[in-house]
Design an enzyme around this catalytic site. Structure first.
Site, short mmCIF file in Angstrom:
data_model
loop_
_atom_site.label_atom_id
_atom_site.label_comp_id
_atom_site.label_asym_id
_atom_site.label_seq_id
_atom_site.Cartn_x
_atom_site.Cartn_y
_atom_site.Cartn_z
N PHE A 1 -11.09 -0.50 3.67
CA PHE A 1 -10.57 -1.38 4.71
C PHE A 1 -10.93 -2.81 4.35
O PHE A 1 -12.07 -3.23 4.51
CB PHE A 1 -11.15 -1.01 6.08
CG PHE A 1 -10.17 -1.23 7.19
CD1 PHE A 1 -9.63 -2.48 7.42
CD2 PHE A 1 -9.76 -0.18 8.00
CE1 PHE A 1 -8.71 -2.69 8.42
CE2 PHE A 1 -8.85 -0.38 9.01
CZ PHE A 1 -8.33 -1.63 9.23
N VAL A 2 -9.98 -3.58 3.86
CA VAL A 2 -10.23 -4.94 3.42
C VAL A 2 -9.49 -5.93 4.32
O VAL A 2 -8.43 -5.62 4.86
CB VAL A 2 -9.82 -5.16 1.95
CG1 VAL A 2 -10.63 -4.27 1.03
CG2 VAL A 2 -8.34 -4.89 1.76
N ASP B 1 0.85 -1.21 0.00
CA ASP B 1 0.00 0.00 0.00
C ASP B 1 0.88 1.25 0.00
O ASP B 1 1.22 1.75 -1.05
CB ASP B 1 -1.04 -0.02 1.12
CG ASP B 1 -0.45 -0.37 2.47
OD1 ASP B 1 0.77 -0.39 2.62
OD2 ASP B 1 -1.23 -0.61 3.40
N ARG C 1 -7.37 -13.11 9.17
CA ARG C 1 -6.34 -13.62 8.27
C ARG C 1 -6.75 -14.96 7.67
O ARG C 1 -6.32 -15.33 6.58
CB ARG C 1 -5.02 -13.82 9.03
CG ARG C 1 -4.34 -12.56 9.51
CD ARG C 1 -2.93 -12.91 10.00
NE ARG C 1 -2.37 -11.90 10.89
CZ ARG C 1 -1.75 -10.80 10.49
NH1 ARG C 1 -1.63 -10.55 9.21
NH2 ARG C 1 -1.25 -9.96 11.37
N LYS D 1 -2.56 -1.88 -3.32
CA LYS D 1 -3.39 -0.70 -3.05
C LYS D 1 -2.54 0.51 -3.43
O LYS D 1 -1.85 1.09 -2.60
CB LYS D 1 -3.77 -0.62 -1.57
CG LYS D 1 -4.86 -1.57 -1.16
CD LYS D 1 -5.07 -1.54 0.34
CE LYS D 1 -6.16 -0.59 0.73
NZ LYS D 1 -6.52 -0.73 2.17
N ASP E 1 -5.32 -8.53 7.93
CA ASP E 1 -5.97 -8.59 9.23
C ASP E 1 -6.54 -7.24 9.67
O ASP E 1 -6.22 -6.20 9.11
CB ASP E 1 -4.98 -9.06 10.31
CG ASP E 1 -4.01 -7.95 10.71
OD1 ASP E 1 -3.38 -7.34 9.81
OD2 ASP E 1 -3.89 -7.67 11.92
#
Lengths: 125, 195
Positions: free
Chosen positions: B163-164, B114, B176, B142, B170
């Site tokens: 928010f994935v 990210d 997870r 991301k 996690d």
């Protein structure tokens, strides 16, 4: 990190946290190193300027942070659009409130995330 | 056909999601494609695949079983930024590689890229050890919040700036184990927010 390892006076706590994160991962940064004139008056004096919060020299990237609610970001968005028109060669990212909140949550900095969210702000998204 | 339970079987974990973005079947199919590409590209190279714990382990486990050439696997663990870690000021190596990588073809495996902060730190660290080559393979990307430009050589899926969780990703160490990827409901990470 700054060249002399000291922190400048940040205008918002989130900026200090952002700087600590960059330092943690060894990313060089500068705080408000440059202002970009956006509008001039009749005499050629700068009437409006934009000063991004951070500059990452190794990435040649400017970063502006804002914790304003979405509907209050209009003025800042206008400045950024003007920035892109006048200085298309400048790379700049706007980190909005939701971006900063996600970053704080990711690192488990709940107090800062909660400060960003705010009671009233929760109804705005 | 994947061997995993249906999403609803994950109960509260599933109920915490507003949407499934990538199914287990889609993930397994994409992993197989990536494994085939890596097998072709690294033929005769005997690469070493390096991952950072913990998020990468489901992807690493699936990926290596689709790669058909000899390879080694190793893991590192580093301290993420956190309220307690920030007292130390800089990243700390919690588990180093067990094998030397100088002269080796290193493929760094990530669950998600990210901001690029962690990956940039680790790649600098690995590059100093003199690998023959050093490339990056990530399951998820991301890119909208990327602070550090990093070349990604193998990529599974792009993810939205949301928010994935799931498949190694996690929230507070949970989710997870989901074999798929979903959007976390806002009220989970924003207590007080209504659905």
């Amino acid at each position: 990190m700054t060249s002399d390892n000291s922190y400048p006076v940040f205008s918002h706590p989130i900026e200090a946290e952002f700087a600590r994160i960059l330092d943690y991962y060894g990313v060089h940064w500068e705080y408000e190193p440059r202002s970009f004139p956006l509008e001039w008056d009749d005499k050629g004096n700068v009437a409006i300027a934009f000063t991004p919060d951070f500059y990452l020299p190794d990435q040649d990237l400017y970063i502006e942070l804002t914790t304003l609610r979405p509907k209050l970001v209009t003025k800042k968005n206008r400045k950024l659009r003007r920035m892109n028109e006048l200085y298309p060669e400048i790379n700049i990212q706007l980190w909005k409130r939701s971006d900063l909140r996600a970053l704080m949550l990711r690192f488990g900095i709940d107090d800062e995330a909660a400060r960003i969210i705010g009671t009233e702000a929760q109804t705005e998204e | 056909m994947n061997p995993y339970p249906e999403p609803e079987a994950f109960g509260d974990l599933y109920e915490s999601l507003s949407e499934i973005l990538i199914t287990a079947d889609q993930i397994q199919a994409r992993v197989a494609e990536m494994g085939a590409a890596i097998s072709r590209d690294y033929e005769g190279c005997h690469p070493i695949l390096v991952g950072i714990l913990k998020g990468v382990f489901p992807f690493m486990a699936d990926l290596i079983r689709t790669i058909t050439i000899p390879l080694d696997v190793d893991f590192m663990a580093i301290s993420s930024y956190s309220p307690s870690a920030r007292e130390h000021g800089v990243v700390r190596m919690q588990k180093d590689l067990e094998e030397p990588i100088n002269g080796r073809h290193v493929l760094f495996i990530e669950d998600v890229v990210d901001t690029g902060l962690t990956l940039n730190y680790v790649l600098r660290h690995l590059q100093n050890r003199g690998p023959a080559t050093l490339k990056v393979c990530t399951m998820f990307d991301k890119s909208s919040r990327r602070l550090i430009r990093i070349p990604v050589h193998y990529k599974g899926f792009d993810l939205p700036d949301r928010f994935v969780v799931g498949y190694g990703l996690d929230y507070r160490e949970m989710y997870r184990n989901l074999p798929f990827v979903g959007l976390l409901k806002a009220e989970v990470f924003q207590p007080g927010k209504k659905a």
